[in-house]
Scaffold this motif. Sequence first.
Motif, PDB file in Angstrom:
ATOM      1  N   ALA A  92       0.817  -1.040  -0.097  1.00 19.70           N
ATOM      2  CA  ALA A  92      -0.003  -0.120  -0.183  1.00 19.70           C
ATOM      3  C   ALA A  92       1.042   1.080  -0.034  1.00 19.70           C
ATOM      4  O   ALA A  92       1.798   1.013   0.117  1.00 19.70           O
ATOM      5  CB  ALA A  92      -1.016   0.037   1.380  1.00 19.70           C
ATOM      6  N   VAL A  93       0.224   2.457   0.037  1.00 17.18           N
ATOM      7  CA  VAL A  93       0.887   3.692   0.047  1.00 17.18           C
ATOM      8  C   VAL A  93       0.601   4.172   1.459  1.00 17.18           C
ATOM      9  O   VAL A  93      -0.536   3.989   2.008  1.00 17.18           O
ATOM     10  CB  VAL A  93       0.377   4.768  -0.902  1.00 17.18           C
ATOM     11  CG1 VAL A  93       0.970   5.929  -0.512  1.00 17.18           C
ATOM     12  CG2 VAL A  93       0.580   4.439  -2.179  1.00 17.18           C
ATOM     13  N   TYR A  94       1.718   4.206   2.233  1.00 12.43           N
ATOM     14  CA  TYR A  94       1.815   4.513   3.751  1.00 12.43           C
ATOM     15  C   TYR A  94       1.829   6.010   3.865  1.00 12.43           C
ATOM     16  O   TYR A  94       2.893   6.470   3.375  1.00 12.43           O
ATOM     17  CB  TYR A  94       2.726   3.635   4.391  1.00 12.43           C
ATOM     18  CG  TYR A  94       2.478   2.310   4.510  1.00 12.43           C
ATOM     19  CD1 TYR A  94       2.536   1.427   3.330  1.00 12.43           C
ATOM     20  CD2 TYR A  94       1.831   1.738   6.017  1.00 12.43           C
ATOM     21  CE1 TYR A  94       2.131  -0.060   3.790  1.00 12.43           C
ATOM     22  CE2 TYR A  94       1.862   0.412   5.965  1.00 12.43           C
ATOM     23  CZ  TYR A  94       1.822  -0.392   5.147  1.00 12.43           C
ATOM     24  OH  TYR A  94       1.476  -1.746   5.055  1.00 12.43           O
ATOM     25  N   SER A  95       0.842   6.489   4.744  1.00 11.55           N
ATOM     26  CA  SER A  95       0.941   7.995   5.058  1.00 11.55           C
ATOM     27  C   SER A  95       0.776   8.266   6.388  1.00 11.55           C
ATOM     28  O   SER A  95       0.123   7.580   7.102  1.00 11.55           O
ATOM     29  CB  SER A  95      -0.287   8.820   4.308  1.00 11.55           C
ATOM     30  OG  SER A  95      -0.501   8.653   2.831  1.00 11.55           O
ATOM     31  N   CYS A  96       1.697   9.306   6.901  1.00 12.46           N
ATOM     32  CA  CYS A  96       1.511   9.681   8.268  1.00 12.46           C
ATOM     33  C   CYS A  96       0.794  10.951   8.493  1.00 12.46           C
ATOM     34  O   CYS A  96       0.455  11.573   7.259  1.00 12.46           O
ATOM     35  CB  CYS A  96       2.922  10.063   9.003  1.00 12.46           C
ATOM     36  SG  CYS A  96       3.750  11.535   8.175  1.00 12.46           S
ATOM     37  N   ALA A  97      -0.006  10.967   9.564  1.00 17.89           N
ATOM     38  CA  ALA A  97      -0.831  12.291   9.609  1.00 17.89           C
ATOM     39  C   ALA A  97      -0.741  12.809  11.191  1.00 17.89           C
ATOM     40  O   ALA A  97      -0.392  11.887  12.058  1.00 17.89           O
ATOM     41  CB  ALA A  97      -2.321  11.564   9.437  1.00 17.89           C
ATOM     42  N   ALA A  98      -0.978  13.963  11.222  1.00 21.77           N
ATOM     43  CA  ALA A  98      -0.748  14.601  12.473  1.00 21.77           C
ATOM     44  C   ALA A  98      -2.381  15.404  12.911  1.00 21.77           C
ATOM     45  O   ALA A  98      -3.033  15.639  12.054  1.00 21.77           O
ATOM     46  CB  ALA A  98       0.272  15.895  12.560  1.00 21.77           C
ATOM     47  N   ARG A  99      -2.591  14.868  14.021  1.00 22.30           N
ATOM     48  CA  ARG A  99      -3.890  15.411  14.688  1.00 22.30           C
ATOM     49  C   ARG A  99      -3.478  16.357  15.900  1.00 22.30           C
ATOM     50  O   ARG A  99      -2.812  16.137  16.761  1.00 22.30           O
ATOM     51  CB  ARG A  99      -4.707  14.043  15.466  1.00 22.30           C
ATOM     52  CG  ARG A  99      -6.040  14.658  16.056  1.00 22.30           C
ATOM     53  CD  ARG A  99      -6.654  13.298  16.251  1.00 22.30           C
ATOM     54  NE  ARG A  99      -8.059  13.837  16.982  1.00 22.30           N
ATOM     55  CZ  ARG A  99      -8.233  13.727  18.084  1.00 22.30           C
ATOM     56  NH1 ARG A  99      -7.503  13.519  19.067  1.00 22.30           N
ATOM     57  NH2 ARG A  99      -9.441  14.007  18.608  1.00 22.30           N
ATOM     58  N   ASP A 100      -4.014  17.556  15.543  1.00 20.73           N
ATOM     59  CA  ASP A 100      -3.671  18.780  16.664  1.00 20.73           C
ATOM     60  C   ASP A 100      -4.636  18.428  17.859  1.00 20.73           C
ATOM     61  O   ASP A 100      -5.548  19.401  18.282  1.00 20.73           O
ATOM     62  CB  ASP A 100      -4.134  20.172  15.808  1.00 20.73           C
ATOM     63  CG  ASP A 100      -3.498  21.133  16.451  1.00 20.73           C
ATOM     64  OD1 ASP A 100      -3.719  22.491  16.192  1.00 20.73           O
ATOM     65  OD2 ASP A 100      -2.764  21.339  17.627  1.00 20.73           O
TER      66      ASP A 100
END
Length: 128
Positions: A92-100
Motif C-alpha cells: 500500500a501507500v503509507y501516509s503519516c498524519a498529525a492530529r492537533d
Amino acid sequence: QVQLVESGGGLVQAGGSLRLSCVASGRPFSSYTMGWFRQAPGKEREFVAAISWSGRNTYYADSVKGRFTTSRDNAKNTVSLQMNTLKPEDTAVYSCAARDSRGFSAATVTRGLEYDYWGQGTQVTVSS
C-alpha cells in the motif's frame, strides 16, 4: 501549519522488514497525536497505527498488531513505523498524519477525518 514528509518505503520480500519515517516541520511536533494510514489500490484508506504526543500510548489495527511498532522522537520531530514480518497484503501507500490534539482514544485516532495534516505517502510493496 505542519508539513509531513515520509520516507523509507520500498520493495521487500514477504517476511522482510521496513522502517518508515515521517519528519514534521512547522508547529511544535510534541503538540500532535500522530497516526499512520495506508491505502492499497482500489481499496479504502485504512488505519494502521497511532501514537500519543508523549509516546506513552500507542494503538494498532488488528491486522498489524504484533508485527508493526510505531515510535516518536519529539526532539527530532520524527515518528517512525517499524514493520516486521511483512505480508503481500501489507502492500500500500503509507501516509503519516498529525492530529492537533493531545487527546488519545481508539475512537478518534483510528479515524482519518480526525487528522489535520497529511504527508504525501510512501509506497511499500511486499512480494510473495
